[in-house]
Enzyme design. Structure first.
Site, PDB file in Angstrom:
ATOM      1  N   CYS A 168      32.131  96.630   8.223  1.00 61.97           N
ATOM      2  CA  CYS A 168      33.079  97.599   7.680  1.00 61.97           C
ATOM      3  C   CYS A 168      32.291  98.600   6.850  1.00 61.97           C
ATOM      4  CB  CYS A 168      34.167  96.907   6.867  1.00 61.97           C
ATOM      5  SG  CYS A 168      33.544  95.763   5.625  1.00 61.97           S
ATOM      6  N   THR A 169      32.965  99.472   6.146  1.00 61.38           N
ATOM      7  CA  THR A 169      32.289 100.601   5.494  1.00 61.38           C
ATOM      8  C   THR A 169      31.221 100.154   4.493  1.00 61.38           C
ATOM      9  OG1 THR A 169      34.316 101.898   5.718  1.00 61.38           O
ATOM     10  CG2 THR A 169      32.635 102.738   4.216  1.00 61.38           C
TER      11      THR A 169
END
Length: 299
Positions: free
Chosen positions: A191-192
């Site tokens: 994810c980010t």
């Protein structure tokens, strides 16, 4: 000379008094002139803040002075600018709130956190360790832990991208058995900045996925290490006025406009307030394409 910066950070740790942390961070942010968002719960803190470099450095020193936050991994990136008062142009205001979860999976009762972080999550992989795993195995699966829109403009090569509009959709998808075929494979969640995969990987482990990993530091740390010369493709979606960031001057454009199909990394909100969705759309198509797409989705 002003240097606008944005920091992305989180820490999972038990907090006896989230409200006290909220007041501290709100007051500190207001005094320093920071903008951004912080979410606090009994399980920790999640935030992104923007401001002039000296100001953000003062905040970081203060934040890490609290023993439970001393080892927080703070990720730094360039902001777009500052206004006449020295406030970040990337955020409209400072918002500091206490919530049930610091990342909203809708499963607060499943999360177990101690002073070392999330209990029962996936094995952490640094970028180099990820490459080593890929080199040693031919069945590694990338599993995107973000909303599907984010993956439209950037993702790891051949990644599985679940059909999710919000983070809360993941629990139902996992419980549906849609990805049970992955339970015998090495699954790398990403994810980010890493926070969503802390929770997602623990949810997967609890549901019988036998070999689960999480990319340590998320896409941000991977991009800092390998730029666009590794396994990442495209642009990184971000939740501020920048909309997206690239890791090099030769980032691929993999997004496709919903209107004309042209290559673009641009995202925009649906012009219909009742829609509450975003789309990948080029400037030429913008309002018309979003309206038509929203109408089709509603049928």
């Amino acid at each position: 000379m002003s240097t606008p910066k944005i920091v992305l950070f989180y820490v999972f740790t038990p907090l006896a008094d989230p409200e006290a942390i909220r007041v501290w961070q709100r007051d500190l942010g207001e005094v320093l002139g920071l903008r951004g968002r912080l979410i606090i719960s009994k399980d920790g803190v999640n935030g992104t803040l923007g401001g002039d470099l000296p100001v953000v450095k003062k905040w970081a020193r203060s934040f890490r002075s609290y023993a439970a936050f001393a080892d927080t991994d703070i990720k730094w990136s360039e902001g777009t600018g500052l206004d006449a008062d020295g406030l970040s142009l990337d955020f409209p205001k400072l918002s500091v709130k206490v919530r049930e979860e610091i990342v909203s999976f809708g499963a607060p009762g499943e999360l177990d956190v101690d002073e070392n972080g999330v209990v029962g999550g996936g094995v952490r992989l640094a970028p180099d360790d990820l490459h080593a795993l890929i080199a040693s195995r031919d069945d590694v699966v990338f599993f995107d832990g973000r909303n599907a829109l984010e993956a439209e403009i950037g993702r790891f090569k051949d990644a599985i991208v679940p059909d999710t509009d919000t983070t809360r959709d993941f629990v139902d998808l996992l419980d549906s058995g849609a990805y049970d075929d992955l339970k015998g494979k090495p699954v790398v969640t990403y994810c980010t900045g890493g926070i969503r995969c802390e929770v997602l990987s623990s949810l997967m482990v609890a549901r019988g996925f036998g070999e689960v990993y999480q990319l340590d530091g998320g896409i941000v740390r991977y991009g800092e290490k390998y730029g666009d010369d590794g396994l990442w493709e495209g642009s990184l979606y971000v939740f501020d006025k920048r909309e997206s960031v690239d890791f090099s001057d030769h980032a691929a454009t993999i997004g496709r406009c919903v209107g004309c199909g042209a290559s673009t990394k641009r995202t925009a909100n649906c012009p219909d307030p009742s829609c509450r969705r975003q789309f990948v759309v080029c400037e030429a198509c913008d309002a018309v394409a979003c309206a038509e797409h929203a109408a089709e989705s509603a049928r």
